[in-house]
Design a protein around this motif. Sequence first.
Motif, PDB file in Angstrom:
ATOM      1  N   LYS A   1       0.842  -1.194   0.000  1.00 32.19           N
ATOM      2  CA  LYS A   1       0.000   0.000   0.000  1.00 32.19           C
ATOM      3  C   LYS A   1       0.876   1.242   0.000  1.00 32.19           C
ATOM      4  N   MET A   2       0.500   2.246  -0.779  1.00 32.86           N
ATOM      5  CA  MET A   2       1.225   3.517  -0.815  1.00 32.86           C
ATOM      6  C   MET A   2       0.182   4.620  -0.961  1.00 32.86           C
ATOM      7  N   THR A   3      -0.109   5.332   0.137  1.00 31.76           N
ATOM      8  CA  THR A   3      -1.173   6.336   0.140  1.00 31.76           C
ATOM      9  C   THR A   3      -0.704   7.592   0.855  1.00 31.76           C
ATOM     10  N   GLN A   4      -1.640   8.510   1.075  1.00 29.87           N
ATOM     11  CA  GLN A   4      -1.369   9.719   1.846  1.00 29.87           C
ATOM     12  C   GLN A   4      -2.529   9.925   2.821  1.00 29.87           C
ATOM     13  N   ASP A   5      -2.652   8.985   3.746  1.00 27.95           N
ATOM     14  CA  ASP A   5      -3.771   8.944   4.667  1.00 27.95           C
ATOM     15  C   ASP A   5      -3.827  10.191   5.546  1.00 27.95           C
TER      16      ASP A   5
ATOM     17  N   LEU B   1       4.886  -4.510   7.345  1.00 28.29           N
ATOM     18  CA  LEU B   1       5.532  -3.359   7.965  1.00 28.29           C
ATOM     19  C   LEU B   1       4.900  -2.090   7.404  1.00 28.29           C
ATOM     20  N   SER B   2       4.679  -1.086   8.243  1.00 33.29           N
ATOM     21  CA  SER B   2       4.103   0.159   7.739  1.00 33.29           C
ATOM     22  C   SER B   2       4.730   1.360   8.436  1.00 33.29           C
TER      23      SER B   2
ATOM     24  N   GLU C   1       5.388   9.566  -8.566  1.00 35.31           N
ATOM     25  CA  GLU C   1       5.571  11.010  -8.713  1.00 35.31           C
ATOM     26  C   GLU C   1       4.251  11.764  -8.594  1.00 35.31           C
ATOM     27  N   THR C   2       3.137  11.053  -8.747  1.00 39.16           N
ATOM     28  CA  THR C   2       1.829  11.706  -8.720  1.00 39.16           C
ATOM     29  C   THR C   2       1.383  12.094  -7.313  1.00 39.16           C
ATOM     30  N   LEU C   3       2.067  11.611  -6.293  1.00 39.40           N
ATOM     31  CA  LEU C   3       1.669  11.941  -4.924  1.00 39.40           C
ATOM     32  C   LEU C   3       1.983  13.404  -4.610  1.00 39.40           C
ATOM     33  N   ASP C   4       1.185  13.981  -3.737  1.00 35.85           N
ATOM     34  CA  ASP C   4       1.324  15.380  -3.339  1.00 35.85           C
ATOM     35  C   ASP C   4       2.587  15.559  -2.495  1.00 35.85           C
ATOM     36  N   PRO C   5       3.540  16.389  -2.937  1.00 34.41           N
ATOM     37  CA  PRO C   5       4.787  16.561  -2.163  1.00 34.41           C
ATOM     38  C   PRO C   5       4.582  17.282  -0.838  1.00 34.41           C
ATOM     39  N   TYR C   6       3.408  17.889  -0.637  1.00 30.68           N
ATOM     40  CA  TYR C   6       3.138  18.608   0.610  1.00 30.68           C
ATOM     41  C   TYR C   6       2.396  17.749   1.628  1.00 30.68           C
ATOM     42  N   GLN C   7       2.252  16.461   1.314  1.00 25.88           N
ATOM     43  CA  GLN C   7       1.688  15.517   2.269  1.00 25.88           C
ATOM     44  C   GLN C   7       2.696  14.398   2.506  1.00 25.88           C
ATOM     45  N   TRP C   8       2.588  13.757   3.682  1.00 29.03           N
ATOM     46  CA  TRP C   8       3.439  12.606   3.930  1.00 29.03           C
ATOM     47  C   TRP C   8       3.043  11.453   3.022  1.00 29.03           C
ATOM     48  N   VAL C   9       3.913  10.475   2.927  1.00 31.49           N
ATOM     49  CA  VAL C   9       3.615   9.225   2.225  1.00 31.49           C
ATOM     50  C   VAL C   9       3.445   8.148   3.290  1.00 31.49           C
TER      51      VAL C   9
END
Length: 538
Positions: free
Chosen positions: A222-226, A457-458, A491-499
């Motif tokens: 899983k790879m999100t920005q919860d 692991l998360s 690369e599409t994830l928001d750089p101003y949020q954590w991963v």
Amino acid sequence: MTRFRKILAVGVVSLALVALVACAPQAKPEPTPQSDAKTQAEAAEEPTDEPAALDFGYANFADESSGIYPENYYTKNYMNSGNRGCNSCHEDLWELVVDRGNLVHLASTEPGYGKNANWLDCQGCHKGNPFMGMSIMDSIHGAHYTNEIFAEELGGTCFNCHAINSNGEYVMWDLYRYSPEFGGFKNASAELTTAWMEGRGFTTDTIAGITVQSNMPIEVSKMTQDVSDKKDAYSASNYAVPEIDMSTWALKVTGVNEERSFTLEELQALPQTERVITISCSANGLGSYQIQNMPVKGVRVKDIVDACGGLQEGMQSVDFFGADGWGDVGFGTGSKMNGIDTILNELDAIVMLEYWGEPLSEFDGFPATIALPGIGGGSWVKWLTEIGFRPEEGYASKWDISKAAGSKLSGGDSTNINAFSSTEAWHPYGSIAINLGWMDPINEGETLKMENGKVSLSGYAYLWGQGGHRVGQLAFSADYGRTWSYVDVPETLDPYQWVTWTVDWQPEKPGTYVLYASAIDAVEGWQKVPTPITVVVE
């Protein structure tokens, strides 16, 4: 005139000075004479104002223990690893935070995400930096060695907290435990070391019994920005919390064509913007909990400028000032450090009025806080009173500010795996600009159950997301950093949020492992020091 509460004065901590306040020496009772008219049992039933004898449950250094590590002669009798480090006595260091006069902790909330605070959570602040907190190095020693229970009854020594590295230098046990030296050698997993182990008849990978696995087999689950749960959010203040009189409070805006002040109601009447932004404390320790990804609502600074008829000609920078006095001191704000294009366009800064769908709390800056995406929380000025545009040139990003101050914010093309056995003084920002934290497991020595040969692991990864900086990769190691396994971050994830990430790991066999993980910035490279954790796989 602003009145201040007796809270968070100059952002210092009383942890060191009260580290053992709970175990203040108790008076030893005199033996009961045989001729006493009352028996001890009768006396025990009667009410008394005398303090009861307490069983603190602290580790006695004379009682040899392996702790969370495999029990063998080395870990129990030689290293006594179960009785060393802060958390061998104090399960959660947050329980020791007690305010004493002006020594008041700047963080007001207990650790979130189920974490027990440890030394790594504390060391980021307490280097004697006036922007963060006082040094606690000497005061911790004084608090321990003047305490009767630690010094006499528990047999406390230097080695409760320290280890000696292979160079003969004192280092912190809470770091040394992650070093290959704890395995018996500087290169505990190297080929020659393994040959030595086998030649001496050892059946374990290291003398300490730590299991080592090269090329750690992992795959992304899983790879999100919860969005963080509000109950896990941290709160911290730079200076004392001011009392705001809403009958007179207003946000002043200068350097615009129509300088004016906005009441809260007038700000609420302007166009409202909602977005999700990560805030990480500017003193967040290596892999620490002082971070959250939160939904915010408020007015873009750009919209406030438009409501004021635009900027005056020649304006190049912008300052933010708060009712607590923060902002005047120039820590990323208040010294013409914020370039206008960065604030208005790249970051699209927001005057935050709400979070998680409700008004800001008094502690978190009600009625208004400046939210600066991609910048550490120390620059998010709370109790905002003024936005001032200036003609002086400003910096483009916090990366530029810190580099100008001589700070090295990344490890470049590698991470420093030798830091855990080194006397190197970590810069307070060493884990701030690029950081990764474990979330499951989150505390030392947790047991992980293998299912179908895999363990989940998360955690999170975060960095200052300005100027093209973003989390490009994650790296994992189960052999003290000799080999690494990599995971690409979209690369599409928001750089101003954590991963927020979850990976499936295939341990070679059950055992106790020391895992390293690191975030890698697509621009600057690795975080300075990898984030470690010890786990037991069954």
